[in-house]
Design a protein around this motif. Structure first.
Motif, short mmCIF file in Angstrom:
data_model
loop_
_atom_site.label_atom_id
_atom_site.label_comp_id
_atom_site.label_asym_id
_atom_site.label_seq_id
_atom_site.Cartn_x
_atom_site.Cartn_y
_atom_site.Cartn_z
N VAL A 243 0.85 -1.19 0.00
CA VAL A 243 0.00 0.00 0.00
C VAL A 243 0.88 1.23 0.00
CG1 VAL A 243 -0.20 0.19 2.52
CG2 VAL A 243 -2.05 1.04 1.08
N VAL A 244 0.38 2.32 -0.58
CA VAL A 244 1.05 3.62 -0.58
C VAL A 244 0.18 4.60 0.19
CG1 VAL A 244 1.96 5.52 -1.99
CG2 VAL A 244 2.08 3.16 -2.84
N ILE A 245 0.80 5.31 1.15
CA ILE A 245 0.06 6.31 1.92
C ILE A 245 0.84 7.62 1.90
CG2 ILE A 245 -1.06 4.61 3.42
CD1 ILE A 245 0.99 5.23 5.57
N ASP A 246 0.16 8.70 2.19
CA ASP A 246 0.81 10.01 2.15
C ASP A 246 1.83 10.16 3.27
OD1 ASP A 246 -0.55 10.92 -0.10
OD2 ASP A 246 -2.25 11.64 1.10
N SER A 247 1.48 9.68 4.46
CA SER A 247 2.31 9.94 5.64
C SER A 247 2.04 8.89 6.70
CB SER A 247 1.98 11.34 6.19
OG SER A 247 2.46 11.50 7.51
N ILE A 248 2.99 8.76 7.63
CA ILE A 248 2.82 7.87 8.77
C ILE A 248 1.57 8.22 9.56
CG2 ILE A 248 4.16 9.25 10.44
CD1 ILE A 248 4.59 5.49 10.05
N ALA A 249 1.15 9.49 9.49
CA ALA A 249 -0.05 9.92 10.22
C ALA A 249 -1.30 9.18 9.73
CB ALA A 249 -0.24 11.43 10.07
N ASP A 250 -1.27 8.69 8.47
CA ASP A 250 -2.43 7.98 7.93
C ASP A 250 -2.67 6.64 8.61
OD1 ASP A 250 -2.76 10.05 6.17
OD2 ASP A 250 -1.77 9.06 4.50
N LEU A 251 -1.69 6.16 9.38
CA LEU A 251 -1.85 4.88 10.07
C LEU A 251 -2.42 5.03 11.48
CD1 LEU A 251 1.47 3.07 9.05
CD2 LEU A 251 -0.84 2.62 8.20
N ILE A 252 -2.53 6.26 11.96
CA ILE A 252 -3.07 6.49 13.30
C ILE A 252 -4.52 6.01 13.35
CG2 ILE A 252 -3.66 8.24 15.02
CD1 ILE A 252 -1.29 9.91 13.84
N GLY A 253 -4.82 5.18 14.36
CA GLY A 253 -6.14 4.59 14.48
C GLY A 253 -6.30 3.30 13.71
#
Length: 262
Positions: A243-253
């Motif tokens: 998977v590609v995400i914008d930032s580590i913050a997208d994994l919070i929760g």
């Protein structure tokens, strides 16, 4: 997903130079609160775990020393498994020399078993020449990581891989690289964490090191776009992250199940 664990790169994922990537503190806090095991990885061999913990603390990240894994530590583990109690001529800083000392290695410039090249901000012609002559004399050539450049506030700096290329050209002897993308570093990190590749996720910002190494070690991978690789550059590779995400913050929760059972 049971017994989930994380390996995460440091620079470009959690920090940029001396600044925390927004959300990195909340991500790590969530891992700790949920009892999820993790290691912060870096190919940089300059610093000890204590040094890196202090650096991360200054950015606002509280990472225990035992949750940090470096190419220097992986190199020391590898050499200890290959030739316990051996000797090495080292070009590098405290992170590398401390790791080798702790592994029982003698550091010497007299007929060493290995020449070990790591990162340093003070590469000298004299020490590089010494390394070349020792390799010509029969010492095995090890390099902590293949990165040819490293970041600084002023721009790119030559890194271990660039100096290794110089020595290789002079000696005709190729080094064995321990750090990413060699999956050896990932497997040594998994052993240190007491985790299995099938239930461990690798988070990185570079397709050519982080994602490559994670795939080679049999892990699912997460590419963040806060560092080196972009969506466009990632498309040029013959392999893909999970998977590609914008930032580590997208994994919070979502740390307990980042893929939604997909």
């Amino acid at each position: 997903m049971s017994e989930l664990s994380y390996l995460t790169d440091m620079d470009g994922v959690l920090v940029h130079e001396d600044h925390m990537v927004p959300g990195a503190d909340r991500f790590l806090a969530e891992l700790i609160d949920n009892g999820i095991k993790f290691l912060v990885l870096t190919n940089n061999s300059i610093y000890t775990r204590r040094d890196l913990r202090a650096r991360l603390t200054r950015t606002g990240l509280d990472v225990p020393e035992e949750s940090i894994w470096t190419s220097a530590l992986a190199t020391a583990k590898f050499l200890d498994s290959q030739r316990p109690g051996g000797s090495a001529f080292v070009i590098g800083e405290a992170g590398l020399t401390t790791a080798l000392h702790d592994a029982g290695y003698v550091l010497t410039d007299r007929d060493p078993d290995y020449v070990v090249l790591g990162e340093t901000r003070t590469y000298s012609f004299t020490t590089i020449t010494k390394a070349i002559r020792l390799i010509e004399g029969g010492a095995k050539f090890i390099c902590t990581n293949p990165d040819v450049t490293g970041p600084s506030l002023e721009g790119s700096l030559p890194a271990a891989g660039a100096v290794a290329a110089l020595i290789e050209r002079a000696t005709g002897r190729s080094p064995y690289y321990v750090g990413k993308p060699n999956p050896l570093m990932m497997r040594s990190a998994l052993r240190a964490l007491g985790a299995h590749s099938e239930t461990t996720l690798m988070i990185g910002d570079r397709m050519d090191t982080d994602i490559h190494a994670g795939l080679e070690a049999g892990m699912r991978t997460i590419l963040v776009l806060t560092g080196i690789s972009s969506k466009e550059s990632a498309e040029r590779y013959p392999y893909r992250p999970t998977v590609v995400i914008d930032s580590i913050a997208d994994l919070i929760g979502r740390t307990s199940d980042p893929f939604g059972n997909a």
